[in-house]
Write a protein that holds these residues in place. Structure first.
Motif, PDB file in Angstrom:
ATOM      1  N   VAL A 171       0.874  -0.822  -0.167  1.00  0.00           N
ATOM      2  CA  VAL A 171      -0.408  -0.163  -0.063  1.00  0.00           C
ATOM      3  C   VAL A 171       1.075   1.071  -0.211  1.00  0.00           C
ATOM      4  N   ALA A 172       1.701   0.994   0.601  1.00  0.00           N
ATOM      5  CA  ALA A 172       3.041   2.458   1.115  1.00  0.00           C
ATOM      6  C   ALA A 172       3.981   2.452  -0.866  1.00  0.00           C
ATOM      7  N   ILE A 173       3.322   1.845  -1.555  1.00  0.00           N
ATOM      8  CA  ILE A 173       4.620   1.591  -2.416  1.00  0.00           C
ATOM      9  C   ILE A 173       4.008   1.933  -3.661  1.00  0.00           C
ATOM     10  N   TYR A 174       2.632   1.801  -3.236  1.00  0.00           N
ATOM     11  CA  TYR A 174       0.637   2.176  -4.428  1.00  0.00           C
ATOM     12  C   TYR A 174       0.584   3.758  -4.326  1.00  0.00           C
ATOM     13  N   PHE A 175       0.754   4.462  -2.992  1.00  0.00           N
ATOM     14  CA  PHE A 175       0.356   5.592  -2.384  1.00  0.00           C
ATOM     15  C   PHE A 175       1.355   5.856  -3.200  1.00  0.00           C
ATOM     16  N   ILE A 176       3.046   6.211  -2.737  1.00  0.00           N
ATOM     17  CA  ILE A 176       3.456   7.228  -3.517  1.00  0.00           C
ATOM     18  C   ILE A 176       3.638   7.699  -5.149  1.00  0.00           C
ATOM     19  N   PRO A 177       3.460   9.068  -4.927  1.00  0.00           N
ATOM     20  CA  PRO A 177       2.846   9.653  -6.298  1.00  0.00           C
ATOM     21  C   PRO A 177       4.098   9.265  -7.103  1.00  0.00           C
ATOM     22  N   SER A 178       4.089   8.653  -8.107  1.00  0.00           N
ATOM     23  CA  SER A 178       5.286   8.904  -9.068  1.00  0.00           C
ATOM     24  C   SER A 178       5.335  10.126  -9.561  1.00  0.00           C
ATOM     25  N   TYR A 201       5.979  12.436  -7.556  1.00  0.00           N
ATOM     26  CA  TYR A 201       7.161  12.962  -6.473  1.00  0.00           C
ATOM     27  C   TYR A 201       8.981  12.704  -7.222  1.00  0.00           C
ATOM     28  N   GLU A 202       9.524  13.865  -7.089  1.00  0.00           N
ATOM     29  CA  GLU A 202      11.140  14.347  -7.351  1.00  0.00           C
ATOM     30  C   GLU A 202      11.937  12.879  -6.858  1.00  0.00           C
ATOM     31  N   TYR A 203      11.180  11.955  -5.703  1.00  0.00           N
ATOM     32  CA  TYR A 203      12.015  11.192  -5.390  1.00  0.00           C
ATOM     33  C   TYR A 203      11.548   9.793  -5.624  1.00  0.00           C
ATOM     34  N   SER A 204      10.106   9.142  -6.386  1.00  0.00           N
ATOM     35  CA  SER A 204       9.230   8.477  -5.592  1.00  0.00           C
ATOM     36  C   SER A 204      10.574   7.125  -5.809  1.00  0.00           C
ATOM     37  N   GLY A 205      11.447   6.715  -6.534  1.00  0.00           N
ATOM     38  CA  GLY A 205      12.271   6.227  -6.499  1.00  0.00           C
ATOM     39  C   GLY A 205      12.978   5.492  -5.585  1.00  0.00           C
ATOM     40  N   ILE A 206      13.460   6.344  -5.422  1.00  0.00           N
ATOM     41  CA  ILE A 206      14.834   6.284  -4.213  1.00  0.00           C
ATOM     42  C   ILE A 206      13.182   5.775  -2.638  1.00  0.00           C
ATOM     43  N   ALA A 207      12.380   6.639  -2.764  1.00  0.00           N
ATOM     44  CA  ALA A 207      11.331   6.254  -1.546  1.00  0.00           C
ATOM     45  C   ALA A 207      10.691   4.435  -1.213  1.00  0.00           C
ATOM     46  N   ARG A 208      10.459   4.065  -2.951  1.00  0.00           N
ATOM     47  CA  ARG A 208      10.111   3.077  -3.305  1.00  0.00           C
ATOM     48  C   ARG A 208      10.857   2.031  -2.978  1.00  0.00           C
ATOM     49  N   ILE A 209      12.312   2.545  -2.860  1.00  0.00           N
ATOM     50  CA  ILE A 209      13.513   1.904  -2.563  1.00  0.00           C
ATOM     51  C   ILE A 209      13.204   1.230  -1.001  1.00  0.00           C
ATOM     52  N   VAL A 228      11.379   1.886   1.515  1.00  0.00           N
ATOM     53  CA  VAL A 228       9.658   1.144   1.740  1.00  0.00           C
ATOM     54  C   VAL A 228      10.012  -0.355   1.534  1.00  0.00           C
ATOM     55  N   ALA A 229      10.618  -0.451   0.249  1.00  0.00           N
ATOM     56  CA  ALA A 229      11.636  -2.059  -0.102  1.00  0.00           C
ATOM     57  C   ALA A 229      12.542  -2.405   1.139  1.00  0.00           C
ATOM     58  N   VAL A 230      13.558  -1.803   1.171  1.00  0.00           N
ATOM     59  CA  VAL A 230      14.104  -1.994   2.559  1.00  0.00           C
ATOM     60  C   VAL A 230      13.880  -2.236   3.429  1.00  0.00           C
ATOM     61  N   VAL A 231      13.239  -1.546   4.138  1.00  0.00           N
ATOM     62  CA  VAL A 231      12.570  -1.615   5.800  1.00  0.00           C
ATOM     63  C   VAL A 231      11.682  -3.185   5.342  1.00  0.00           C
ATOM     64  N   ALA A 232      10.962  -3.057   4.333  1.00  0.00           N
ATOM     65  CA  ALA A 232       9.922  -4.331   4.481  1.00  0.00           C
ATOM     66  C   ALA A 232      10.681  -5.368   4.223  1.00  0.00           C
ATOM     67  N   VAL A 233      12.082  -5.805   3.403  1.00  0.00           N
ATOM     68  CA  VAL A 233      12.679  -6.707   4.096  1.00  0.00           C
ATOM     69  C   VAL A 233      13.066  -6.486   5.087  1.00  0.00           C
ATOM     70  N   GLY A 234      13.861  -6.053   5.608  1.00  0.00           N
ATOM     71  CA  GLY A 234      14.282  -5.794   7.053  1.00  0.00           C
ATOM     72  C   GLY A 234      13.035  -6.581   8.019  1.00  0.00           C
ATOM     73  N   LEU A 235      12.287  -5.488   8.091  1.00  0.00           N
ATOM     74  CA  LEU A 235      10.745  -5.882   9.014  1.00  0.00           C
ATOM     75  C   LEU A 235      10.092  -8.053   9.094  1.00  0.00           C
ATOM     76  N   LEU A 236      10.423  -7.948   7.483  1.00  0.00           N
ATOM     77  CA  LEU A 236      10.508  -9.457   7.140  1.00  0.00           C
ATOM     78  C   LEU A 236      11.531 -10.330   7.804  1.00  0.00           C
TER      79      LEU A 236
END
Length: 184
Positions: free
Chosen positions: A55-62, A64-72, A74-82
């Motif tokens: 949901v967080a990755i989906y709602f990051i506006p495309s 947005y200047e740093y959307s790619g970094i924001a998605r990365i 979120v993914a890094v935090v998700a992998v850490g938590l998993l």
């Protein structure tokens, strides 16, 4: 997978004691992991982390200047938590094994470092079990083994088929005290 051989039960599995760790005349009676209920919270954490991060990755506006970094991020935090909440608890469950042989009760734990604990059946003074209401429904419980060792009374939590394991352990302890170590 259990296999019947000449009236005695032999457990063939990838967990527990390897054949080369058994003494002469020793046989594996029962080998198992802790009850699967230990995996409920890690599984729920897996679902929650995947859902929230998706949901967080989906709602990051495309736009947005740093959307790619924001998605990365979120993914890094998700992998850490998993890893922390799901993968490590699963590995702890998978690498914990209890093996009941005709001579001892062996407990093996550890992911990177391994710890083995063997209780000779001849040193076991008493065997008891405790089950809470939910554990009775799930068929698991806490096995309490009192031995004549420096550790004294030891509790093993989340033992599956607790009544069967307790009865089998008690029978083997009685056989050992009668000098009938092979249970025949």
């Amino acid at each position: 997978m259990d296999m019947q051989t000449q009236g005695e039960r032999v457990t063939i599995c990838a967990m527990g004691l390897a054949d080369h760790y058994l003494t002469e005349g020793e046989r594996v009676v029962h080998s198992f992991h802790p009850h699967w209920k230990r995996l409920i919270v890690p599984f729920l954490a897996l679902i929650l982390v995947v859902a929230v991060s998706s949901v967080a990755i989906y709602f990051i506006p495309s736009d947005y200047e740093y959307s790619g970094i924001a998605r990365i991020a979120v993914a890094v935090v998700a992998v850490g938590l998993l890893t922390w909440w799901s993968f490590i608890p699963y590995l702890k469950w998978k690498t914990t094994s209890y093996t009941l042989t005709s001579h001892r009760f062996a407990i093996s734990t550890g992911i990177l470092n391994k710890a083995d604990d063997d209780i000779p059946l001849a040193k076991v003074n008493s065997v008891s079990s405790d089950q809470r209401f939910l554990e009775r429904i799930l068929g698991c419980g806490t096995l309490r083994v009192e031995s004549a060792s420096e550790k004294g009374e030891i509790d093993y939590k989340d033992i599956p088929k607790i009544q069967t394991v307790r009865q089998e352990l008690f029978r083997l302890v009685e056989d050992a005290s009668d000098g009938n170590i092979d249970g025949k």
